[in-house]
Design a protein around this motif. Structure first.
Motif, short mmCIF file in Angstrom:
data_model
loop_
_atom_site.label_atom_id
_atom_site.label_comp_id
_atom_site.label_asym_id
_atom_site.label_seq_id
_atom_site.Cartn_x
_atom_site.Cartn_y
_atom_site.Cartn_z
N THR A 107 2.17 -3.04 -1.98
CA THR A 107 1.00 -3.45 -2.75
C THR A 107 -0.08 -4.01 -1.82
N PHE A 108 -1.33 -3.57 -2.03
CA PHE A 108 -2.47 -4.03 -1.24
C PHE A 108 -3.52 -4.63 -2.17
N SER A 109 -4.25 -5.62 -1.67
CA SER A 109 -5.35 -6.20 -2.45
C SER A 109 -6.45 -6.65 -1.51
N ASP A 110 -7.70 -6.56 -2.01
CA ASP A 110 -8.83 -7.09 -1.24
C ASP A 110 -9.54 -8.20 -2.02
N GLY A 111 -8.91 -8.68 -3.09
CA GLY A 111 -9.51 -9.73 -3.91
C GLY A 111 -10.27 -9.20 -5.10
N THR A 112 -10.65 -7.89 -5.05
CA THR A 112 -11.37 -7.31 -6.19
C THR A 112 -10.47 -6.39 -7.01
N GLY A 113 -9.31 -6.05 -6.47
CA GLY A 113 -8.42 -5.14 -7.16
C GLY A 113 -7.13 -4.96 -6.38
N VAL A 114 -6.19 -4.24 -7.00
CA VAL A 114 -4.87 -4.02 -6.39
C VAL A 114 -4.57 -2.52 -6.40
N VAL A 115 -4.02 -2.02 -5.28
CA VAL A 115 -3.58 -0.63 -5.19
C VAL A 115 -2.14 -0.62 -4.71
N THR A 116 -1.30 0.18 -5.37
CA THR A 116 0.10 0.32 -4.97
C THR A 116 0.28 1.64 -4.23
N ALA A 117 0.80 1.58 -3.01
CA ALA A 117 1.11 2.79 -2.23
C ALA A 117 2.58 3.12 -2.43
N LYS A 118 2.89 4.41 -2.59
CA LYS A 118 4.28 4.84 -2.82
C LYS A 118 4.69 5.92 -1.83
N VAL A 125 -6.29 1.61 4.58
CA VAL A 125 -5.46 2.52 3.79
C VAL A 125 -6.32 3.72 3.39
N SER A 126 -5.84 4.94 3.65
CA SER A 126 -6.61 6.15 3.33
C SER A 126 -5.73 7.16 2.63
N GLY A 127 -6.23 7.71 1.54
CA GLY A 127 -5.48 8.73 0.79
C GLY A 127 -6.16 9.00 -0.54
N THR A 128 -5.54 9.86 -1.34
CA THR A 128 -6.11 10.22 -2.64
C THR A 128 -5.69 9.19 -3.69
N LEU A 129 -6.69 8.60 -4.34
CA LEU A 129 -6.45 7.57 -5.35
C LEU A 129 -6.16 8.21 -6.70
N ARG A 130 -5.15 7.69 -7.39
CA ARG A 130 -4.84 8.21 -8.73
C ARG A 130 -4.50 7.05 -9.66
#
Length: 717
Positions: free
Chosen positions: A105-116, A137-142
């Motif tokens: 799990t990553f966060s920048d304070g404005t939101g959260v993205v889970t990498a799998k 972090v670089s990749g296709t967001l879904r």
């Protein structure tokens, strides 16, 4: 002799100082000539088809990442390839669909993205344990379950990164197994710095000036490592560099088409007479009457065959319109004139089906029929090859095996190429060289939009079968969310109870390291044990042995099986009248034209038939795209929409389409550029038909290199 351990960099430096190598020759040097590319990296590059310096130069970025600043997670858009800086909150192993996955799990304070990561090793866990501070972090967001996800992203620490190409505008290339994105960018930096100065200009100055095009060296530099984010990333405007490369791609495509057509016009073929008594005997074997559209196309073909110029005709029509009958009648006209006819299919399954379907017509007429595919046993292959060479085989059914060097025909009069979107002009030329300018008939069930037909098949005359045989029922198409998959299973159960058959299509053969998509192997087991334990079923995919595939298809055709769980190996040509349901899982992974082809495997009788598209992700845009399948059964409308949305690559499988390997151009977006390139090519050929002027030497050399692909095809084993 140059050994594998040769230091290509020294060879080139000496050769350049001695003026031994031309600039063109430098670009044709192997990738080992690049500083920093040793045997290991070269192996991975070549496995991807990147063999020479030129291959790398023209392997253009898929897009760009703007790493000049930071973009907040809250501003990211699902579906985009994104790059953001965030803090790692934590990672752990979790259970997902009967297996473990690793998620971070990553966060920048404005939101959260889970990498799998769906497949991983201890190295991945250890890597994250060693990461501190901010990471990119670089990749296709879904979006999945209302949350942002990114699968198998590229991860790099932000602090202490001094690598050239990190920060600023960073090119994003197609992934190469064994070579990380940063390592590949370093290779490309070397190529751009040291080899682009060797690239010769390919377009005449007059063409560049008239169409306002930048020179080739500037275009390549700009496309690989732009100083500003290209407009194409922000709008529909193309950067000058990309526009120049697209123009060049289309310009050489048009030159090849024009020259191919001119070469054909100079050839002399065999005029074929009509043996009406023989054709009446053929007609009595047909269990149906020809449609008016079939009769019209046969008149056009008969007129072509009666001339001394070789026929070169494309017959296109929607799935189920009766193209095979047209091909059969054409073959019998040629056979009745004492010649051989060859039918080339794109897959072993389709070749075998043609063989089985044509046998009941050939045998009563005394026409010897043989099958030739690469998967036949050696003795069978030898028997077929000898019968073809001696002229004993009058009707030959095969795959790519027909264009192998050792296959010779005694008197080849006709080549029928089934499913054109799997073959291109070069394959047609290779087959044509098997005989003294045989007639060529190309068939496709993929309706080709006019724009594309003019460009891709400019060397062909076009016929259209625009009428379906009577009694065909339009297929009802429904879009179903994965949460309602049970509705699809209920409909399947109803059809099975009526004695009907069905297909379920998955995009993968087996579980993938980089995807959570459902696959044929595990789902066949699941369906057989938990959903339809009482229904005879089997799986079918391209990795299976030819004999096994043929056995399964024969069992399905004879109704020993009711359910076929498959990949798109059944996309073209499979004809089972009692199959009434086509279920496609993850339809968002397929082009509309491909979905239309799959849908065409059902609705081949008077039974009501259904196509169910079960989607999981992609959001509103995916739902709207798939809605076109619900709204229309018109293959031409669907093909036009597919061309507009996805470009020609998804429409006609351009990796197999001979020289029409369009890496850059989109024939809808670039329609004006296409017209301009065609005008420039026509003008050039009118002024210098053989390209003998010194100013056109580079163009001539490039065309000759592309033409040599014909010879390579003939050497295919």
């Amino acid at each position: 002799m140059v050994t594998p351990s040769t230091d290509w960099r020294n060879v080139i430096m000496v050769a350049q100082r001695s003026n031994i190598l031309s600039a063109d020759s430098v670009l044709l040097q192997p990738v080992e000539a690049i500083k920093g590319v040793g045997p290991r990296l070269a192996h991975h590059l070549k496995a991807k088809g990147l063999v020479t310096v030129e291959h790398l130069l023209f392997n253009l970025p898929l897009g760009y990442l703007d790493q000049r600043g930071t973009i907040q997670i809250s501003r990211l858009r699902p579906g985009d390839y994104v790059s953001f800086v965030a803090t790692l909150l934590g990672g752990r192993e979790v259970r997902y669909r009967r297996r473990k996955i690793y998620q971070v799990t990553f966060s920048d304070g404005t939101g959260v993205v889970t990498a799998k990561w769906f497949h991983y090793g201890r190295w991945l866990i250890q890597r994250f344990q060693g990461l501190k501070g901010s990471v990119r972090v670089s990749g296709t967001l879904r979006v999945f379950g209302g949350k942002l996800e990114i699968h198998h992203p590229e991860i790099e620490a932000v602090e202490g990164v001094n690598e050239e190409g990190s920060g600023g505008i960073v090119p994003r290339y197609s992934g190469i197994p064994g070579i990380g994105p940063r390592a590949y960018r370093r290779i490309m930096k070397e190529v751009v710095s040291n080899f682009i100065p060797q690239v010769e200009e390919t377009l005449p100055a007059a063409v560049r000036d008239y169409f306002n095009l930048v020179d080739l060296q500037a275009a390549l530099r700009q496309v690989h490592f732009p100083s500003e984010l290209p407009e194409v990333e922000r709008s529909l405007q193309l950067s000058p560099g990309l526009r120049r490369l697209i123009f060049e791609e289309l310009f050489f495509l048009e030159l090849l088409i024009i020259r191919s057509r001119e070469m054909l016009a100079r050839e002399t073929g065999q005029a074929m007479g009509l043996d009406r008594d023989f054709l009446r005997r053929v007609g009595k074997l047909l269990p149906f009457s020809l449609t008016n559209a079939q009769k019209r196309v046969m008149r056009e073909i008969s007129a072509d065959l009666g001339k001394r110029r070789p026929m070169n005709r494309l017959v296109q029509g929607d799935v189920g319109c009766g193209k095979t009958v047209v091909a059969l009648l054409t073959a019998f006209i040629v056979i009745a004139n004492g010649f051989q006819a060859a039918v080339m299919a794109p897959t072993e399954i389709l070749a075998q089906q043609h063989y089985v379907n044509l046998k009941p017509y050939a045998e009563p007429l005394g026409v010897p029929l043989v099958l030739l595919t690469s998967k036949l046993k050696s003795r069978e292959k030898q028997t077929s090859t000898e019968a073809i060479a001696k002229g004993e085989a009058r009707l030959v059914i095969g795959t790519h095996a027909l264009i192998q060097k050792h296959v010779t025909f005694q008197r080849l009069g006709l080549v029928v190429i089934d499913e054109q979107h799997r073959f291109g002009v070069l394959q047609r030329m290779a087959l044509r060289q098997k005989g003294g300018s045989p007639h060529v008939l190309v068939m496709t069930a993929t309706p080709i939009p006019r724009t594309l037909a003019m460009t891709a098949y400019g060397d062909l005359d076009v016929s259209v079968i625009d009428e379906l045989p009577p009694g065909r029922t339009p297929v009802q198409t429904r879009i179903i969310h994965a949460k309602q998959r049970y509705k699809a299973y209920e409909l399947l159960r109803q059809e099975f109870n009526q004695g009907h058959q069905a297909y379920i299509i998955y995009p993968l053969v087996e579980e993938s390291e980089k995807s959570d998509l459902r696959d044929v192997t595990s789902m066949t087991e699941h369906l057989g044990k938990e959903v339809f334990p009482d229904i005879p079923l089997a799986m079918l995919h391209g990795r299976m042995a030819a004999e096994e595939k043929q056995k399964i298809m024969a069992a399905f055709a004879s109704k020993q099986l009711q359910l076929l769980v498959a990949t798109t190996v059944i996309e073209v040509g499979i004809d089972v009248p009692d199959a009434t349901v086509m279920v496609v899982e993850h339809p968002e992974r397929f082009g509309l034209s491909q979905l239309h082809q799959l849908r065409g495997r059902v609705g081949r009788s008077t039974h009501a038939s259904y196509c169910l598209l079960i989607y999981e992700g992609g959001g509103l845009e995916t739902r709207q795209r798939l809605a076109i399948m619900e709204q229309s059964n018109d293959g031409f409308r669907i093909a036009e929409e597919d061309l507009r949305l996805r470009g020609p690559g998804d429409l006609i499988g351009l990796q197999q389409a001979g020289f029409m390997d369009l890496k850059l151009a989109n024939l809808v977006r670039d329609a004006e550029t296409l017209a301009a390139a065609r005008r420039a090519a026509l003008t050039l050929i009118q002024k210098d038909p053989e390209l003998t002027k010194p100013t056109h030497a580079v163009i001539r050399a490039k065309l000759q290199r592309q033409s040599h692909q014909v010879a390579d095809l003939l050497k295919t084993s």
